[in-house]
Scaffold this motif. Structure first.
Motif, PDB file in Angstrom:
ATOM      1  N   ALA A 111       0.832  -1.211   0.000  1.00 18.27           N
ATOM      2  CA  ALA A 111       0.000   0.000   0.000  1.00 18.27           C
ATOM      3  C   ALA A 111       0.865   1.261   0.000  1.00 18.27           C
ATOM      4  N   LYS A 112       2.040   1.208   0.626  1.00 15.38           N
ATOM      5  CA  LYS A 112       2.921   2.381   0.691  1.00 15.38           C
ATOM      6  C   LYS A 112       3.380   2.842  -0.688  1.00 15.38           C
ATOM      7  N   PHE A 113       3.454   1.926  -1.633  1.00 17.07           N
ATOM      8  CA  PHE A 113       3.994   2.248  -2.949  1.00 17.07           C
ATOM      9  C   PHE A 113       2.911   2.490  -3.988  1.00 17.07           C
ATOM     10  N   ASN A 114       1.667   2.535  -3.558  1.00 17.62           N
ATOM     11  CA  ASN A 114       0.589   2.728  -4.505  1.00 17.62           C
ATOM     12  C   ASN A 114      -0.282   3.882  -4.046  1.00 17.62           C
ATOM     13  N   LYS A 115      -0.353   4.921  -4.864  1.00 21.27           N
ATOM     14  CA  LYS A 115      -1.096   6.114  -4.469  1.00 21.27           C
ATOM     15  C   LYS A 115      -2.601   5.867  -4.366  1.00 21.27           C
ATOM     16  N   ARG A 116      -3.113   4.793  -4.969  1.00 19.25           N
ATOM     17  CA  ARG A 116      -4.548   4.495  -4.891  1.00 19.25           C
ATOM     18  C   ARG A 116      -4.916   3.758  -3.604  1.00 19.25           C
ATOM     19  N   SER A 117      -3.929   3.231  -2.896  1.00 20.53           N
ATOM     20  CA  SER A 117      -4.194   2.493  -1.668  1.00 20.53           C
ATOM     21  C   SER A 117      -4.084   3.414  -0.467  1.00 20.53           C
ATOM     22  N   VAL A 118      -4.835   3.117   0.552  1.00 24.35           N
ATOM     23  CA  VAL A 118      -4.784   3.926   1.769  1.00 24.35           C
ATOM     24  C   VAL A 118      -3.754   3.302   2.708  1.00 24.35           C
ATOM     25  N   ASP A 119      -4.179   2.363   3.532  1.00 23.71           N
ATOM     26  CA  ASP A 119      -3.286   1.736   4.497  1.00 23.71           C
ATOM     27  C   ASP A 119      -2.906   0.311   4.118  1.00 23.71           C
TER      28      ASP A 119
END
Length: 137
Positions: A111-119
């Protein structure tokens, strides 16, 4: 989603693969496989999905599907969004899941590397393989 992986003909059957981030071994547990099967059954009955075949592997799912109303991309979006939220909850709130902390670490990392993911991120955002199959001519 890159241009090569877009569903261009919304009314044709496609072979799709949905992959768990980090190739995490989630579907080795019956409870998570059953959840996917329940959602495929619901999609067939309520969402106009034609399901020609499927295989649930330990860390990814193969489907050959078609959407009756020509809205396959919408179905993919909704299926991945709904199943990811519910699977994350099932996994992370299951006191009997011995791999809970390890899986949470994987879901947080991706999730840290994807701007569409939150946590947390469950599925990769790409459809790994999209091939149009002209099963019906």
């Amino acid at each position: 989603m890159g241009e090569a992986y877009q569903i261009r003909d919304q009314e044709m059957p496609y072979f799709l693969t949905f992959q768990v981030v980090g190739w995490a071994d989630v579907f080795s547990r019956k409870v998570y496989r059953d959840f996917i099967l329940e959602n495929l059954t619901y999609s067939r009955k309520e969402k106009g999905l034609y399901l020609y075949g499927y295989v649930i592997m330990s860390n990814h799912i193969h489907l050959v599907v078609q959407q009756k109303e020509g809205k396959l991309s919408e179905w993919v979006r909704d299926f991945k969004k709904f199943t990811s939220k519910k699977l994350l909850k099932l996994i992370l709130e299951n006191p009997q899941e011995s791999r809970r902390e390890w899986l949470q670490m994987i879901f947080e990392y991706y999730a840290k590397f994807n701007k569409r993911s939150v946590d947390l991120q469950f599925w990769t955002h790409e459809i790994e393989h999209v091939f149009k199959h002209h099963l019906l001519k």
